[in-house]
Write a protein that holds these residues in place. Structure first.
Motif, PDB file in Angstrom:
ATOM      1  N   GLY A  75       0.774  -1.227   0.000  1.00  0.00           N
ATOM      2  CA  GLY A  75       0.000   0.000   0.000  1.00  0.00           C
ATOM      3  C   GLY A  75       0.806   1.276   0.000  1.00  0.00           C
ATOM      4  O   GLY A  75       0.392   2.274  -0.605  1.00  0.00           O
ATOM      5  N   LEU A  76       1.978   1.262   0.661  1.00  0.00           N
ATOM      6  CA  LEU A  76       2.718   2.506   0.845  1.00  0.00           C
ATOM      7  C   LEU A  76       4.181   2.457   0.422  1.00  0.00           C
ATOM      8  O   LEU A  76       4.823   3.508   0.331  1.00  0.00           O
ATOM      9  N   LEU A  77       4.718   1.272   0.174  1.00  0.00           N
ATOM     10  CA  LEU A  77       6.142   1.167  -0.144  1.00  0.00           C
ATOM     11  C   LEU A  77       6.377   0.630  -1.554  1.00  0.00           C
ATOM     12  O   LEU A  77       7.466   0.146  -1.865  1.00  0.00           O
ATOM     13  N   MET A 137       2.649   4.864   9.952  1.00  0.00           N
ATOM     14  CA  MET A 137       3.031   6.274   9.949  1.00  0.00           C
ATOM     15  C   MET A 137       4.468   6.443   9.473  1.00  0.00           C
ATOM     16  O   MET A 137       4.779   7.371   8.716  1.00  0.00           O
ATOM     17  N   GLN A 138       5.346   5.550   9.880  1.00  0.00           N
ATOM     18  CA  GLN A 138       6.729   5.607   9.386  1.00  0.00           C
ATOM     19  C   GLN A 138       6.769   5.411   7.876  1.00  0.00           C
ATOM     20  O   GLN A 138       7.543   6.083   7.178  1.00  0.00           O
ATOM     21  N   LYS A 204      -7.000   4.637   5.245  1.00  0.00           N
ATOM     22  CA  LYS A 204      -6.892   6.068   5.526  1.00  0.00           C
ATOM     23  C   LYS A 204      -5.491   6.584   5.215  1.00  0.00           C
ATOM     24  O   LYS A 204      -5.317   7.704   4.708  1.00  0.00           O
ATOM     25  N   ALA A 205      -4.481   5.775   5.517  1.00  0.00           N
ATOM     26  CA  ALA A 205      -3.098   6.181   5.250  1.00  0.00           C
ATOM     27  C   ALA A 205      -2.849   6.341   3.754  1.00  0.00           C
ATOM     28  O   ALA A 205      -2.212   7.309   3.316  1.00  0.00           O
ATOM     29  N   GLU A 210      -2.229   9.743  -1.082  1.00  0.00           N
ATOM     30  CA  GLU A 210      -2.657  10.136  -2.421  1.00  0.00           C
ATOM     31  C   GLU A 210      -3.069  11.603  -2.465  1.00  0.00           C
ATOM     32  O   GLU A 210      -2.778  12.317  -3.442  1.00  0.00           O
ATOM     33  N   LYS A 211      -3.726  12.058  -1.411  1.00  0.00           N
ATOM     34  CA  LYS A 211      -4.107  13.479  -1.333  1.00  0.00           C
ATOM     35  C   LYS A 211      -2.868  14.357  -1.263  1.00  0.00           C
ATOM     36  O   LYS A 211      -2.772  15.379  -1.954  1.00  0.00           O
TER      37      LYS A 211
END
Length: 229
Positions: A75-77, A137-138, A204-205, A210-211
């Protein structure tokens, strides 16, 4: 921290979870009553979450660290620096993550992006709420799209239960709205997080990332109004 699954059970569940697109393509039949149903479905459509079976997400089951790292990595990395995930810095760092494990690359990406996982991280270990929020969060902040902020810390009724090293990331997660306190002002940091709650937080993260990416897109010239902010 106690292991809630045996290694044999973990291996079976994670092998099933790693089946990839086959699992991601089926609808989960066990999330109808989940408060995170829409978030789970949205993450499934993006390939961020998979089930423990082709049609079962197991929303109320405790999240295992291997599952959590895979979710965060997908999702984030996804844009983490490429490299040989068996010989790179992360690959040499972990002492408890087999090089041929399906989740190995997720741990390597997490380490290489600065998530402070211990070298002996237990992929079969259950994850507490504070741990998942801390790592999410990290991961967000590793994208370099989030400036350093000064904020007035929220008052937590159970602050004495927080791990000291996690206080900053928890406070920033509260500030950004990734998590909320309950009606009594408690965060419940030591609660073993469920798969559905982890999916809700990660949803939410990703939305926040993306925002922020759209707001800070360096390829788009800012208007004079934007520049004044």
């Amino acid at each position: 921290m106690k292991k809630t699954w045996t290694v044999t059970a973990l291996s079976f569940a994670l092998l099933v979870s790693a089946a990839g697109s086959a699992l991601a393509s089926a609808s989960f039949r066990d999330i109808g009553e989940s408060g995170a149903k829409q978030q789970i479905e949205a993450l499934q459509a993006k390939g961020v979450v998979t089930g423990v079976a082709a049609d079962r997400f197991a929303p109320g089951e405790r999240l295992l660290l291997a599952q959590g790292m895979a979710m965060i990595a997908r999702g984030l990395l996804a844009d983490a620096p490429a490299g040989d995930d068996k010989t790179g810095p992360g690959g040499a760092y972990f002492t408890s993550i087999p090089a041929d494990a399906w989740y190995h690359a997720s741990f390597v990406a997490a380490h290489d992006r600065g998530l402070d996982l211990p070298a002996d991280a237990d992929p079969a270990g259950a994850v507490t709420k504070e741990q998942f929020v801390h790592y999410a969060m990290q991961a967000l902040e590793s994208t370099k799209r989030f400036p350093m902020i000064n904020l007035v810390p929220a008052a937590l009724a159970d602050e004495d239960q927080l791990t000291v090293e996690y206080q900053g990331t928890i406070q920033r997660a509260l500030h950004y709205g990734l998590v909320d306190l309950d009606e009594s002002g408690r965060f419940h940091p030591q609660t073993r997080i469920t798969r559905e709650d982890a999916a809700s937080i990660l949803y939410k993260a990703i939305a926040l990332y993306e925002k922020q990416a759209k707001t800070n897109d360096p390829t788009k010239p800012q208007s004079s109004q934007d520049s004044s902010k």
